[in-house]
Write a protein that holds these residues in place. Sequence first.
Motif, PDB file in Angstrom:
ATOM      1  N   LEU A  61       0.739  -1.152   0.061  1.00  0.00           N
ATOM      2  CA  LEU A  61      -0.148  -0.088   0.000  1.00  0.00           C
ATOM      3  C   LEU A  61       0.879   1.394   0.043  1.00  0.00           C
ATOM      4  O   LEU A  61       0.515   2.342  -0.716  1.00  0.00           O
ATOM      5  CB  LEU A  61      -0.926  -0.210   1.144  1.00  0.00           C
ATOM      6  N   LEU A  62       1.935   1.151   0.764  1.00  0.00           N
ATOM      7  CA  LEU A  62       2.851   2.493   0.792  1.00  0.00           C
ATOM      8  C   LEU A  62       3.346   2.625  -0.758  1.00  0.00           C
ATOM      9  O   LEU A  62       3.467   3.847  -0.946  1.00  0.00           O
ATOM     10  CB  LEU A  62       3.801   2.149   1.962  1.00  0.00           C
ATOM     11  N   GLN A  63       3.711   1.678  -1.289  1.00  0.00           N
ATOM     12  CA  GLN A  63       4.386   1.676  -2.662  1.00  0.00           C
ATOM     13  C   GLN A  63       3.380   2.398  -3.497  1.00  0.00           C
ATOM     14  O   GLN A  63       3.623   2.893  -4.576  1.00  0.00           O
ATOM     15  CB  GLN A  63       4.533   0.271  -3.292  1.00  0.00           C
ATOM     16  N   THR A  64       2.076   2.014  -3.683  1.00  0.00           N
ATOM     17  CA  THR A  64       0.846   2.499  -4.286  1.00  0.00           C
ATOM     18  C   THR A  64       0.628   4.038  -4.247  1.00  0.00           C
ATOM     19  O   THR A  64       0.262   4.587  -5.037  1.00  0.00           O
ATOM     20  CB  THR A  64      -0.405   1.759  -4.288  1.00  0.00           C
ATOM     21  N   ILE A  83      -4.997  -5.416  -2.500  1.00  0.00           N
ATOM     22  CA  ILE A  83      -4.315  -5.329  -1.262  1.00  0.00           C
ATOM     23  C   ILE A  83      -5.190  -4.911  -0.186  1.00  0.00           C
ATOM     24  O   ILE A  83      -5.014  -5.659   0.890  1.00  0.00           O
ATOM     25  CB  ILE A  83      -3.172  -4.288  -1.699  1.00  0.00           C
ATOM     26  N   VAL A  84      -5.897  -4.145  -0.414  1.00  0.00           N
ATOM     27  CA  VAL A  84      -6.760  -3.572   0.932  1.00  0.00           C
ATOM     28  C   VAL A  84      -7.779  -4.737   1.219  1.00  0.00           C
ATOM     29  O   VAL A  84      -7.797  -5.000   2.578  1.00  0.00           O
ATOM     30  CB  VAL A  84      -7.572  -2.247   0.527  1.00  0.00           C
ATOM     31  N   SER A  85      -8.350  -5.333   0.171  1.00  0.00           N
ATOM     32  CA  SER A  85      -9.200  -6.622   0.645  1.00  0.00           C
ATOM     33  C   SER A  85      -8.522  -7.622   0.999  1.00  0.00           C
ATOM     34  O   SER A  85      -9.076  -8.218   1.974  1.00  0.00           O
ATOM     35  CB  SER A  85      -9.947  -7.046  -0.722  1.00  0.00           C
ATOM     36  N   LEU A  91      -7.200  -9.407   8.694  1.00  0.00           N
ATOM     37  CA  LEU A  91      -7.449  -8.945   9.898  1.00  0.00           C
ATOM     38  C   LEU A  91      -8.955  -9.316  10.734  1.00  0.00           C
ATOM     39  O   LEU A  91      -9.031  -9.747  11.554  1.00  0.00           O
ATOM     40  CB  LEU A  91      -7.173  -7.422  10.072  1.00  0.00           C
ATOM     41  N   LEU A  92      -9.972  -9.443   9.614  1.00  0.00           N
ATOM     42  CA  LEU A  92     -11.120  -9.959   9.878  1.00  0.00           C
ATOM     43  C   LEU A  92     -10.893 -11.262  10.464  1.00  0.00           C
ATOM     44  O   LEU A  92     -11.579 -11.955  11.407  1.00  0.00           O
ATOM     45  CB  LEU A  92     -12.167  -9.812   8.978  1.00  0.00           C
ATOM     46  N   SER A  93     -10.367 -12.391   9.748  1.00  0.00           N
ATOM     47  CA  SER A  93     -10.160 -13.656  10.296  1.00  0.00           C
ATOM     48  C   SER A  93      -9.621 -13.919  11.366  1.00  0.00           C
ATOM     49  O   SER A  93      -9.923 -14.540  12.079  1.00  0.00           O
ATOM     50  CB  SER A  93      -9.183 -14.490   9.000  1.00  0.00           C
ATOM     51  N   VAL A 119      -9.419 -18.370   1.413  1.00  0.00           N
ATOM     52  CA  VAL A 119      -9.033 -18.664   0.154  1.00  0.00           C
ATOM     53  C   VAL A 119      -9.185 -17.053  -0.684  1.00  0.00           C
ATOM     54  O   VAL A 119      -8.718 -16.792  -1.376  1.00  0.00           O
ATOM     55  CB  VAL A 119     -10.180 -19.666  -0.363  1.00  0.00           C
ATOM     56  N   LEU A 120     -10.297 -16.598  -0.362  1.00  0.00           N
ATOM     57  CA  LEU A 120     -10.319 -14.973  -0.821  1.00  0.00           C
ATOM     58  C   LEU A 120      -8.939 -14.318  -0.710  1.00  0.00           C
ATOM     59  O   LEU A 120      -8.936 -13.470  -1.453  1.00  0.00           O
ATOM     60  CB  LEU A 120     -11.738 -14.159  -0.169  1.00  0.00           C
ATOM     61  N   GLN A 121      -8.479 -14.131   0.663  1.00  0.00           N
ATOM     62  CA  GLN A 121      -7.397 -13.652   0.839  1.00  0.00           C
ATOM     63  C   GLN A 121      -6.380 -14.164  -0.290  1.00  0.00           C
ATOM     64  O   GLN A 121      -5.475 -13.400  -0.774  1.00  0.00           O
ATOM     65  CB  GLN A 121      -6.942 -13.777   2.211  1.00  0.00           C
TER      66      GLN A 121
END
Length: 141
Positions: A61-64, A83-85, A91-93, A119-121
Motif C-alpha cells: 500500500l505504501l508503494q501505491t 491489497i486492501v481487500s 485482519l477480520l479472520s 481462500v479469498l485472501q
Amino acid sequence: MMSRLSLWVAALWWASLTTLGFLVVPLLFVHLPTPAMAGSMAAKLFTAQTWVSTVCALFLLLQTRSGGASAFEHRARAAMIFIVSGMLLTLLSEFAVAPRIVARENLRLWHSVGSLMYVLQWLCAAVTFGKLLPPRQTGQV
C-alpha cells in the motif's frame, strides 16, 4: 528497485498463504496425534500468517502511494483494491473469526467462514502479484 522489491513482497505474501494453507496445515492434521493438537498448532501458524500478510499488504500500500507515473505505479494502483481487500480479510479472520473457532462456537459455521475468507485472501494476493508483474513482451524468445 522498489518495483522489484514490491514484486518480491507480493510473491512472499502469495507463497506464504499457499504454503501454510494448502500444505502445512493439512499435513498437521495428517501427522499430529489428535485433531485438537493440529488445530492448536494451526491457530498459532495462522496468527503468524496474519502478521506476514499485514506487513506485506502495508508495504505494498505504501508503494501505491508513491504518486509516480511509471508503468509500475499504474500497475500498483490497479492492485490497490486487492491489497486492501486481502489485508481486511486477514485482519477480520484473525480478530473476528479465529476467536470463535478457538472457542469452538458453532465450529462448523465459523470454520467454513474462515476457510472461505482464507481462500479469498489467497486470491487477492494472487491477483496483486499478477497485476504487479511487468507485461510480457511479444515476439521474444
